[in-house]
Design an enzyme around this catalytic site. Structure first.
Site, PDB file in Angstrom:
ATOM      1  N   LYS A 196       0.666  -1.359  -0.042  1.00 10.97           N
ATOM      2  CA  LYS A 196       0.035   0.130   0.011  1.00 10.97           C
ATOM      3  C   LYS A 196       1.028   1.337  -0.102  1.00 10.97           C
ATOM      4  CE  LYS A 196      -3.831  -2.597   1.969  1.00 10.97           C
ATOM      5  NZ  LYS A 196      -4.853  -2.416   3.056  1.00 10.97           N
ATOM      6  N   TYR A 222     -12.202  -3.999  -3.189  1.00 10.37           N
ATOM      7  CA  TYR A 222     -12.827  -4.180  -1.957  1.00 10.37           C
ATOM      8  C   TYR A 222     -14.368  -4.269  -1.845  1.00 10.37           C
ATOM      9  CZ  TYR A 222      -8.007  -2.969  -0.084  1.00 10.37           C
ATOM     10  OH  TYR A 222      -6.788  -3.273   0.000  1.00 10.37           O
ATOM     11  N   ASN A 240      -2.812  -0.040   6.801  1.00 13.17           N
ATOM     12  CA  ASN A 240      -2.048  -1.352   6.946  1.00 13.17           C
ATOM     13  C   ASN A 240      -1.195  -1.376   5.602  1.00 13.17           C
ATOM     14  OD1 ASN A 240      -1.775  -4.149   6.800  1.00 13.17           O
ATOM     15  ND2 ASN A 240      -3.559  -4.449   7.672  1.00 13.17           N
ATOM     16  N   HIS A 254      -1.852  -5.856   1.454  1.00 12.62           N
ATOM     17  CA  HIS A 254      -3.241  -6.744   1.257  1.00 12.62           C
ATOM     18  C   HIS A 254      -2.566  -8.045   0.987  1.00 12.62           C
ATOM     19  CE1 HIS A 254      -7.029  -8.359  -0.103  1.00 12.62           C
ATOM     20  NE2 HIS A 254      -6.148  -8.497  -1.030  1.00 12.62           N
ATOM     21  N   GLU A 281      -8.385 -11.719  -7.391  1.00 14.57           N
ATOM     22  CA  GLU A 281      -7.672 -10.476  -7.593  1.00 14.57           C
ATOM     23  C   GLU A 281      -6.277 -10.582  -8.347  1.00 14.57           C
ATOM     24  OE1 GLU A 281      -8.352  -9.961  -2.498  1.00 14.57           O
ATOM     25  OE2 GLU A 281      -6.761 -11.147  -3.184  1.00 14.57           O
TER      26      GLU A 281
END
Length: 147
Positions: A9, A49, A112, A115, A126
């Site tokens: 991220k 998401y 965070n 992922h 994904e």
């Protein structure tokens, strides 16, 4: 051979620790078969998401993930999803064990650092969301006998 999707991220890139995290996955013996740096738009974030839509953390999560570039990766190996999840650690940094990626590099759940797919089924979805099949490289280095 099982695949897993991971995404570093924006905070990881801001902190210049992408190489450290990638190295952990490689040292475990997982095979990196796809990687790209990109900026996620709101539409892609919403699709990625979708299972969190309507939850209290959804909007902050989408806002964070679209705030800067990310590194999307596809990995391959036996039990890849389980291995990546163990290396990544618990989502809540207070529960993430020291020695895991989140345990070592994450202080706030909202920001965070990474992922990781939570099931083989989600991993396939994904990976397909972020990579065309011709962007994945299933290769073998015959001189590397450690795996």
């Amino acid at each position: 051979m099982e695949r897993c999707f991971t995404m570093l991220k924006p905070g990881v890139l801001n902190r210049r620790i992408a190489g450290e995290i990638i190295s952990r996955l490689e040292r475990k013996g997982l095979q990196l078969i796809g990687m790209k740096m990109l900026r996620i738009d709101r539409e892609l974030a919403a699709e990625h998401y979708a299972d969190h839509a309507g939850k209290h953390f959804y909007e902050p999560l989408v806002s964070y993930i679209t705030s800067g570039p990310v590194v999307a990766m596809a990995w391959q190996g036996d039990n890849c999803v389980s291995i990546v999840r163990r290396l990544t650690g618990a989502t809540d940094p207070l529960e993430a064990a020291p020695g895991t990626i989140r345990g070592d590099y994450c202080a706030h759940t909202q920001h965070n650092v990474m992922h990781a797919s939570d099931s083989p089924e989600n991993a396939e979805r994904e990976v397909a969301l972020f990579f065309a099949e011709d962007e994945l490289f299933d290769w073998k280095d015959e001189s590397a006998h450690w795996y």
